[in-house]
Write a protein that holds these residues in place. Structure first.
Motif, PDB file in Angstrom:
ATOM      1  N   ASP A 244      -4.962  28.250   6.252  1.00 54.58           N
ATOM      2  CA  ASP A 244      -5.973  27.194   6.326  1.00 54.58           C
ATOM      3  C   ASP A 244      -5.773  26.290   7.536  1.00 54.58           C
ATOM      4  O   ASP A 244      -6.359  25.216   7.617  1.00 54.58           O
ATOM      5  CB  ASP A 244      -5.971  26.361   5.039  1.00 54.58           C
ATOM      6  CG  ASP A 244      -4.606  25.723   4.771  1.00 54.58           C
ATOM      7  OD1 ASP A 244      -3.695  25.899   5.604  1.00 54.58           O
ATOM      8  OD2 ASP A 244      -4.473  25.058   3.727  1.00 54.58           O
TER       9      ASP A 244
ATOM     10  N   ASP B 109      -8.610  34.138   7.241  1.00 49.50           N
ATOM     11  CA  ASP B 109      -8.589  33.992   5.788  1.00 49.50           C
ATOM     12  C   ASP B 109      -7.168  33.830   5.246  1.00 49.50           C
ATOM     13  O   ASP B 109      -6.981  33.289   4.159  1.00 49.50           O
ATOM     14  CB  ASP B 109      -9.243  35.216   5.123  1.00 49.50           C
ATOM     15  CG  ASP B 109     -10.730  35.300   5.439  1.00 49.50           C
ATOM     16  OD1 ASP B 109     -11.321  34.248   5.762  1.00 49.50           O
ATOM     17  OD2 ASP B 109     -11.286  36.416   5.376  1.00 49.50           O
ATOM     18  N   SER B 110      -6.182  34.263   6.023  1.00 50.02           N
ATOM     19  CA  SER B 110      -4.802  34.255   5.536  1.00 50.02           C
ATOM     20  C   SER B 110      -4.143  32.882   5.595  1.00 50.02           C
ATOM     21  O   SER B 110      -3.049  32.697   5.066  1.00 50.02           O
ATOM     22  CB  SER B 110      -3.958  35.246   6.337  1.00 50.02           C
ATOM     23  OG  SER B 110      -3.990  34.912   7.729  1.00 50.02           O
TER      24      SER B 110
END
Length: 208
Positions: free
Chosen positions: A103, A100-101
């Motif tokens: 892309d 999630d941190s």
């Protein structure tokens, strides 16, 4: 060519631990013979590698989906990496899923490549630069240069617009030069021209 050969044919399995030792050689060869960006390769699924083409779902800065013929010297990689795996599996396995941190999926591969090239002493730093001139993107630059050189040969079968189509450079001025005439009206380069381009790029010779 000498730097590319040093990296492509180097003893990856001797210098790197798994999982990088299991994917780095294929990753470098795909980059050198396709001109794809590192993240584009790392995002490929097996379903994107069918029918003799790589299908890049979306490149840098929102560039559209594009297809590129798979170089003859890469044809064994896809079957080997497909054995017993579903179509939605990543071509390059051994990389973690995107957290999630961020892309991007390619960060671990980029760091592994940097360690490998330093071990291979490919670390060009003119005038004491803090950052090396050589990085994974150098394979993309090498591919484009080889394609440009091949384009200048008689009966090359492709042109500068084909190079832009293959490597996904829709975000630069070459497509705006004759936007209607060369891009909007005829559409992207045909399969024959793209295959001529890809096959014109040859791997550097193996060093003694």
């Amino acid at each position: 060519d000498e730097e590319a050969a040093t990296l492509l044919y180097g003893p990856v399995e001797d210098l790197m631990r798994p999982p990088p030792s299991l994917y780095l050689t294929d990753l470098m060869h795909i980059a050198a013979l396709s001109g794809m960006r590192l993240e584009e390769i790392c995002q490929l699924r097996l379903v994107d590698c069918k029918g003799g083409n790589f299908t890049v779902q979306g490149g840098k800065r929102g560039n559209p989906r594009r297809t590129e013929p798979i170089h003859p010297d890469l044809t064994s990689i896809v079957p080997q990496r497909s054995k017993g795996r579903p179509d939605d599996a990543s071509l390059i396995d051994g990389l973690p899923d995107i957290p999630d941190s961020r892309d991007s999926r390619s960060d671990p591969a980029s760091k592994s490549f940097s360690r490998y090239r330093r071990k291979m002493k490919v670390d060009e730093r003119p005038n004491g630069k803090a950052k090396s001139n050589v990085d994974f993107h150098s394979f993309r630059r090498w591919f484009i240069r080889k394609a440009r050189d091949a384009m200048q040969e008689p009966n090359a079968g492709f042109d500068a617009w084909t190079i832009a189509d293959v490597v996904g450079h829709d975000d630069e001025g070459v497509k705006d030069l004759l936007k209607l005439t060369m891009s909007h009206y005829p559409g992207p380069s045909g399969e024959k021209a793209k295959r001529a381009l890809v096959e014109a790029v040859k791997r550097p010779p193996l060093k003694n």
